[in-house]
Enzyme design. Structure first.
Site, PDB file in Angstrom:
ATOM      1  N   ILE A   1       8.872  -7.533   3.271  1.00  0.00           N
ATOM      2  CA  ILE A   1       8.130  -6.800   4.301  1.00  0.00           C
ATOM      3  C   ILE A   1       7.077  -7.742   4.889  1.00  0.00           C
ATOM      4  O   ILE A   1       6.462  -8.531   4.155  1.00  0.00           O
ATOM      5  CB  ILE A   1       7.436  -5.551   3.667  1.00  0.00           C
ATOM      6  CG1 ILE A   1       8.425  -4.720   2.814  1.00  0.00           C
ATOM      7  CG2 ILE A   1       6.756  -4.700   4.742  1.00  0.00           C
ATOM      8  CD1 ILE A   1       9.613  -4.122   3.541  1.00  0.00           C
TER       9      ILE A   1
ATOM     10  N   LYS B   1       7.167  -5.142 -12.028  1.00  0.00           N
ATOM     11  CA  LYS B   1       7.835  -4.229 -11.095  1.00  0.00           C
ATOM     12  C   LYS B   1       9.017  -3.505 -11.761  1.00  0.00           C
ATOM     13  O   LYS B   1       9.313  -2.355 -11.427  1.00  0.00           O
ATOM     14  CB  LYS B   1       8.282  -4.989  -9.838  1.00  0.00           C
ATOM     15  CG  LYS B   1       7.112  -5.513  -8.997  1.00  0.00           C
ATOM     16  CD  LYS B   1       6.260  -4.381  -8.465  1.00  0.00           C
ATOM     17  CE  LYS B   1       5.149  -4.842  -7.549  1.00  0.00           C
ATOM     18  NZ  LYS B   1       4.318  -3.726  -7.052  1.00  0.00           N
TER      19      LYS B   1
ATOM     20  N   TYR C   1       5.750 -11.013 -12.082  1.00  0.00           N
ATOM     21  CA  TYR C   1       5.865  -9.949 -11.066  1.00  0.00           C
ATOM     22  C   TYR C   1       7.133  -9.119 -11.297  1.00  0.00           C
ATOM     23  O   TYR C   1       7.109  -7.886 -11.230  1.00  0.00           O
ATOM     24  CB  TYR C   1       5.871 -10.618  -9.695  1.00  0.00           C
ATOM     25  CG  TYR C   1       5.878  -9.696  -8.508  1.00  0.00           C
ATOM     26  CD1 TYR C   1       4.738  -8.978  -8.149  1.00  0.00           C
ATOM     27  CD2 TYR C   1       7.011  -9.575  -7.701  1.00  0.00           C
ATOM     28  CE1 TYR C   1       4.744  -8.148  -7.027  1.00  0.00           C
ATOM     29  CE2 TYR C   1       7.016  -8.760  -6.577  1.00  0.00           C
ATOM     30  CZ  TYR C   1       5.877  -8.043  -6.242  1.00  0.00           C
ATOM     31  OH  TYR C   1       5.878  -7.235  -5.127  1.00  0.00           O
ATOM     32  N   ALA C   2       8.253  -9.793 -11.586  1.00  0.00           N
ATOM     33  CA  ALA C   2       9.518  -9.074 -11.820  1.00  0.00           C
ATOM     34  C   ALA C   2       9.391  -8.145 -13.030  1.00  0.00           C
ATOM     35  O   ALA C   2       9.873  -7.004 -13.001  1.00  0.00           O
ATOM     36  CB  ALA C   2      10.667 -10.064 -12.023  1.00  0.00           C
TER      37      ALA C   2
HETATM   38  P1  NAP Z   1      -1.281  -6.953   0.204  1.00  0.00           P
HETATM   39  O1  NAP Z   1      -1.436  -6.975   1.689  1.00  0.00           O
HETATM   40  O2  NAP Z   1      -1.727  -8.137  -0.565  1.00  0.00           O
HETATM   41  O3  NAP Z   1      -1.966  -5.619  -0.354  1.00  0.00           O
HETATM   42  C1  NAP Z   1      -2.229  -5.389  -1.703  1.00  0.00           C
HETATM   43  C2  NAP Z   1      -3.600  -4.751  -1.798  1.00  0.00           C
HETATM   44  O4  NAP Z   1      -3.901  -4.483  -3.183  1.00  0.00           O
HETATM   45  C3  NAP Z   1      -4.697  -5.705  -1.289  1.00  0.00           C
HETATM   46  O5  NAP Z   1      -5.583  -5.021  -0.434  1.00  0.00           O
HETATM   47  C4  NAP Z   1      -5.383  -6.136  -2.579  1.00  0.00           C
HETATM   48  O6  NAP Z   1      -6.757  -6.478  -2.444  1.00  0.00           O
HETATM   49  C5  NAP Z   1      -5.244  -4.862  -3.403  1.00  0.00           C
HETATM   50  N1  NAP Z   1      -5.554  -5.138  -4.795  1.00  0.00           N
HETATM   51  C6  NAP Z   1      -5.360  -6.301  -5.485  1.00  0.00           C
HETATM   52  N2  NAP Z   1      -5.799  -6.168  -6.741  1.00  0.00           N
HETATM   53  C7  NAP Z   1      -6.286  -4.915  -6.851  1.00  0.00           C
HETATM   54  C8  NAP Z   1      -6.890  -4.200  -7.906  1.00  0.00           C
HETATM   55  N3  NAP Z   1      -7.073  -4.756  -9.103  1.00  0.00           N
HETATM   56  N4  NAP Z   1      -7.301  -2.933  -7.688  1.00  0.00           N
HETATM   57  C9  NAP Z   1      -7.135  -2.347  -6.471  1.00  0.00           C
HETATM   58  N5  NAP Z   1      -6.566  -2.974  -5.429  1.00  0.00           N
HETATM   59  C10 NAP Z   1      -6.138  -4.247  -5.610  1.00  0.00           C
HETATM   60  O7  NAP Z   1       0.255  -6.743  -0.168  1.00  0.00           O
HETATM   61  P2  NAP Z   1       1.339  -5.716   0.395  1.00  0.00           P
HETATM   62  O8  NAP Z   1       2.480  -6.535   0.856  1.00  0.00           O
HETATM   63  O9  NAP Z   1       0.730  -4.716   1.301  1.00  0.00           O
HETATM   64  O10 NAP Z   1       1.804  -5.031  -0.974  1.00  0.00           O
HETATM   65  C11 NAP Z   1       1.579  -3.673  -1.310  1.00  0.00           C
HETATM   66  C12 NAP Z   1       2.493  -3.320  -2.478  1.00  0.00           C
HETATM   67  O11 NAP Z   1       3.862  -3.478  -2.074  1.00  0.00           O
HETATM   68  C13 NAP Z   1       2.309  -4.239  -3.703  1.00  0.00           C
HETATM   69  O12 NAP Z   1       2.421  -3.483  -4.873  1.00  0.00           O
HETATM   70  C14 NAP Z   1       3.465  -5.195  -3.584  1.00  0.00           C
HETATM   71  O13 NAP Z   1       3.821  -5.752  -4.811  1.00  0.00           O
HETATM   72  C15 NAP Z   1       4.532  -4.286  -3.027  1.00  0.00           C
HETATM   73  N6  NAP Z   1       5.634  -4.974  -2.373  1.00  0.00           N
HETATM   74  C16 NAP Z   1       5.423  -5.736  -1.268  1.00  0.00           C
HETATM   75  C17 NAP Z   1       6.491  -6.398  -0.680  1.00  0.00           C
HETATM   76  C18 NAP Z   1       6.337  -7.264   0.546  1.00  0.00           C
HETATM   77  O14 NAP Z   1       7.321  -7.903   0.955  1.00  0.00           O
HETATM   78  N7  NAP Z   1       5.185  -7.331   1.170  1.00  0.00           N
HETATM   79  C19 NAP Z   1       7.791  -6.254  -1.224  1.00  0.00           C
HETATM   80  C20 NAP Z   1       7.961  -5.463  -2.349  1.00  0.00           C
HETATM   81  C21 NAP Z   1       6.893  -4.807  -2.907  1.00  0.00           C
HETATM   82  P3  NAP Z   1      -7.133  -8.020  -2.081  1.00  0.00           P
HETATM   83  O15 NAP Z   1      -6.945  -8.104  -0.618  1.00  0.00           O
HETATM   84  O16 NAP Z   1      -8.539  -8.193  -2.470  1.00  0.00           O
HETATM   85  O17 NAP Z   1      -6.192  -8.865  -2.886  1.00  0.00           O
END
Ligand code: NAP
Length: 241
Positions: free
Chosen positions: A182, A153, A149-150
């Site tokens: 988050i 990103k 992941y690191a």
């Molecule tokens: P999340 O709730 O898991 O949302 C990610 C979404 O991406 C899910 O709906 C997932 O679908 C979808 N997805 C997965 N694989 C995919 C693919 N191949 N094609 C299209 N969509 C796909 O996570 P989130 O926390 O909202 O994260 C959103 C973004 O913010 C991510 O890039 C994450 O790395 C980044 N981020 C989050 C945090 C945090 O603390 N939450 C911190 C830093 C960065 P499924 O439900 O089917 O898996």
């Protein structure tokens, strides 16, 4: 200001994606929601709720992304803003990580950004549009059990900076944001003691909310941010790098 602009948000049935989509829909932008096929029912009802359209595609598959962007063009005739939000984690120390776990995270979190940006770029250039990708604090400082992941990103940061230099002459801005922790599904299963430690080291003393991330994305997509490009903006409650 974003009224009638067409905005594509990938991974839009997740925590942050939904908040972003709502924010743009409230501003009367035309919202194109992407996620993978298994989320169809949820995505369909969410897109009806906010008055958007949904487009299924796995961002890691170039052909599916091509079809999605083709369909968006047919539906709306243009694309102004791309938000690369889709992302997954598959955590394990490197000693135990399989090649598949490495590859899957790189394919979705990094190659997914390449695929969507590459395919959408001509449409974005045509409208002097904006590209915003979600990196992570983990891409800047690393994190135990997250080498895949690191790396993905951190890759988004390099990609963003390089592309901003290529497309600035067309009036296109390319930026990344780096959220800390988050409140979404991605963080809800962290061990409670780890959550407490993170909060302790976060000057604001809490996790962020998806709506706070959406506000930053919205700003970067607006003309208020017209002179910002190649930037990585942290949104982490002050958690030190
Ligand atoms: P999340 O709730 O898991 O949302 C990610 C979404 O991406 C899910 O709906 C997932 O679908 C979808 N997805 C997965 N694989 C995919 C693919 N191949 N094609 C299209 N969509 C796909 O996570 P989130 O926390 O909202 O994260 C959103 C973004 O913010 C991510 O890039 C994450 O790395 C980044 N981020 C989050 C945090 C945090 O603390 N939450 C911190 C830093 C960065 P499924 O439900 O089917 O898996």
């Amino acid at each position: 200001m974003l009224k009638d602009k067409v905005v594509l948000i990938t991974g839009a049935s997740g925590g942050i994606g939904k908040a972003i989509a709502k924010k743009f829909a409230e501003a009367q932008a035309k919202v194109a929601l992407n996620d993978i096929a298994p989320t169809e029912e949820a995505l369909k009802s969410f897109s009806q709720e906010i008055g958007g359209k949904y487009f299924l595609a796995d961002v890691s598959k170039f052909e599916e992304v091509e079809k999605m962007v083709e369909n968006i063009q047919k539906e709306f005739g243009r694309l102004d803003v791309l938000v690369n939000n889709a992302g997954i984690t598959q955590d394990r120390t490197l000693a135990k990580m399989t090649k598949e776990e490495w590859q899957k995270v790189i394919d979705i979190d990094l190659t997914g950004v390449f695929n969507c940006t590459k395919v959408a770029l001509p449409l974005i250039i045509a409208n002097q549009g904006k590209i915003i990708s979600i990196s992570s604090l983990v891409g800047q400082r690393g994190n135990f059990g997250q080498t895949n992941y690191a790396a993905a990103k951190a890759g988004i940061i390099g990609f963003t900076k390089a592309l901003s230099k290529e497309v600035g002459r067309f009036g296109v801005t390319v930026n990344a944001i780096a959220p800390g922790f988050i409140e979404t599904r991605l963080t809800e299963n962290l061990p409670p003691e780890l959550k407490e430690t993170i909060k302790k080291f976060t000057p604001l003393g809490r996790f962020g909310k998806p709506e706070e991330v959406a506000s930053l994305i919205f700003f970067l997509a607006s003309e208020e941010a017209s002179f910002i490009t190649g930037a990585v903006i942290n949104i982490d409650g002050g958690l030190p790098l």
